[in-house]
Structure formats: C-alpha cells, structure tokens
Design a protein around this motif. Structure first.
Motif, short mmCIF file in Angstrom:
data_model
loop_
_atom_site.label_atom_id
_atom_site.label_comp_id
_atom_site.label_asym_id
_atom_site.label_seq_id
_atom_site.Cartn_x
_atom_site.Cartn_y
_atom_site.Cartn_z
N TYR A 10 0.83 -1.21 0.00
CA TYR A 10 0.00 0.00 0.00
C TYR A 10 0.86 1.26 0.00
N ASP A 11 2.02 1.20 0.66
CA ASP A 11 2.95 2.34 0.62
C ASP A 11 3.35 2.63 -0.83
N ALA A 12 3.58 1.57 -1.60
CA ALA A 12 3.98 1.74 -3.00
C ALA A 12 2.85 2.38 -3.82
N ILE A 13 1.63 2.05 -3.49
CA ILE A 13 0.49 2.58 -4.24
C ILE A 13 0.19 4.02 -3.83
N PHE A 14 0.16 4.28 -2.52
CA PHE A 14 -0.30 5.58 -2.01
C PHE A 14 0.81 6.47 -1.48
N GLY A 15 2.06 6.05 -1.60
CA GLY A 15 3.17 6.76 -0.99
C GLY A 15 3.26 8.24 -1.30
N ASP A 16 2.84 8.64 -2.48
CA ASP A 16 2.96 10.05 -2.84
C ASP A 16 1.66 10.82 -2.65
N ASP A 17 0.67 10.20 -2.03
CA ASP A 17 -0.63 10.86 -1.82
C ASP A 17 -1.19 10.50 -0.44
N PRO A 18 -0.65 11.12 0.62
CA PRO A 18 -1.06 10.77 1.98
C PRO A 18 -2.57 10.91 2.23
N SER A 19 -3.21 11.91 1.64
CA SER A 19 -4.65 12.08 1.89
C SER A 19 -5.45 10.93 1.29
N ALA A 20 -5.05 10.46 0.12
CA ALA A 20 -5.72 9.30 -0.48
C ALA A 20 -5.44 8.04 0.33
N TYR A 21 -4.24 7.95 0.89
CA TYR A 21 -3.87 6.81 1.72
C TYR A 21 -4.73 6.77 2.98
N VAL A 22 -4.89 7.91 3.62
CA VAL A 22 -5.73 7.98 4.83
C VAL A 22 -7.17 7.59 4.48
N GLU A 23 -7.67 8.09 3.37
CA GLU A 23 -9.03 7.74 2.94
C GLU A 23 -9.15 6.23 2.71
N LEU A 28 -10.68 0.78 4.74
CA LEU A 28 -10.20 -0.53 5.15
C LEU A 28 -10.63 -0.84 6.58
N GLU A 29 -10.51 0.14 7.46
CA GLU A 29 -10.96 -0.05 8.85
C GLU A 29 -12.44 -0.41 8.90
N THR A 30 -13.24 0.31 8.15
CA THR A 30 -14.68 0.05 8.12
C THR A 30 -14.96 -1.36 7.63
N LEU A 93 -7.55 -10.31 13.99
CA LEU A 93 -8.10 -9.21 13.18
C LEU A 93 -8.07 -7.89 13.96
N SER A 94 -8.21 -7.97 15.26
CA SER A 94 -8.10 -6.75 16.08
C SER A 94 -6.69 -6.19 16.00
N GLN A 95 -5.68 -7.06 15.94
CA GLN A 95 -4.30 -6.60 15.78
C GLN A 95 -4.11 -5.91 14.43
N VAL A 96 -4.72 -6.47 13.39
CA VAL A 96 -4.64 -5.84 12.07
C VAL A 96 -5.31 -4.47 12.12
N LEU A 97 -6.48 -4.40 12.73
CA LEU A 97 -7.19 -3.13 12.85
C LEU A 97 -6.36 -2.10 13.62
N GLN A 98 -5.68 -2.54 14.66
CA GLN A 98 -4.81 -1.63 15.44
C GLN A 98 -3.66 -1.14 14.57
N ALA A 99 -3.08 -2.03 13.77
CA ALA A 99 -1.99 -1.63 12.89
C ALA A 99 -2.47 -0.62 11.84
N VAL A 100 -3.67 -0.82 11.33
CA VAL A 100 -4.24 0.12 10.35
C VAL A 100 -4.44 1.48 11.01
N ALA A 101 -4.98 1.49 12.23
CA ALA A 101 -5.19 2.75 12.95
C ALA A 101 -3.87 3.46 13.20
N GLU A 102 -2.84 2.72 13.57
CA GLU A 102 -1.53 3.32 13.82
C GLU A 102 -0.93 3.88 12.52
N LYS A 103 -1.09 3.16 11.44
CA LYS A 103 -0.57 3.62 10.15
C LYS A 103 -1.28 4.91 9.76
N LYS A 104 -2.60 4.93 9.93
CA LYS A 104 -3.39 6.11 9.60
C LYS A 104 -2.97 7.31 10.45
#
Length: 108
Positions: A10-23, A28-30, A93-104
C-alpha cells in the motif's frame, strides 16, 4: 498469535498521496470491522454462507497485509466443526485493525 502487518504494498500505491492513503485506510478499517463482526456472529450461528463469503473477500487483503495467518485460520474452519471458536480470529483481526489505525495516525 501475533500478526505482523505489513503496508509495503500500500505504501507503494499511495506513498505520494497521503490524503488518499488515509481515505483508503479509513475504508479498510470500516470493511475489516464489519468483516470481523460478521465472522464472529457467523461462527456463533454456524452460518457457513457468511463465513465462506467473508473468508473469500478477506483473503486478498490479508495476503497484501502479510496476515496470512488469518487466512490460514479461516481456511481451517469447516462445516463439519460443531463449535467454532472465533476468539483467535477476533484477536488477530483486532491486531490488524490496530496496525491500520496506527498507520493512519502516522499519516495524519
């Protein structure tokens, strides 16, 4: 079980567009929250249609995130099982969700 979530794809896809990455991460969280809720309820009620459909839809995302253990766990679930224990899945899955939240949070 400790899930080591990776975001390199995902870093490779969204790396140059942080706002799109957050979106994307918010979506993904939802999706993951809904999938977790559906799987826990389906395990409790032995609803194999929901388990099968959710397992199938999660597989590519879990693979990209490096969370193959979740795919493996879901692959082991079989209709012949009389009692499914979703606690390990909930934890993973809760660990994955936590990692997504931290990345965001790191992008904001």
């Amino acid at each position: 079980m400790q899930v080591n979530t990776r975001f390199d794809q995902y870093d490779a896809i969204f790396g140059d567009d942080p706002s799109a990455y957050v979106e994307f991460l918010e979506a993904l969280e939802t999706t993951l929250t809904k999938s977790l809720r559906n799987l826990v309820a389906a395990a409790e009620s032995q609803d194999w249609n929901v388990i099968s459909a959710t397992r199938h839809s999660l597989k590519p995302t879990m693979t990209l995130l490096g969370a193959e253990d979740i795919n493996n766990m879901l692959h082991e679930w079989r209709p012949s099982m009389s009692d499914l224990d979703a606690s390990g899945l909930d934890t993973a899955l809760s660990q994955v969700l936590q990692a997504v939240a931290e990345k965001k949070a790191g992008l904001a």
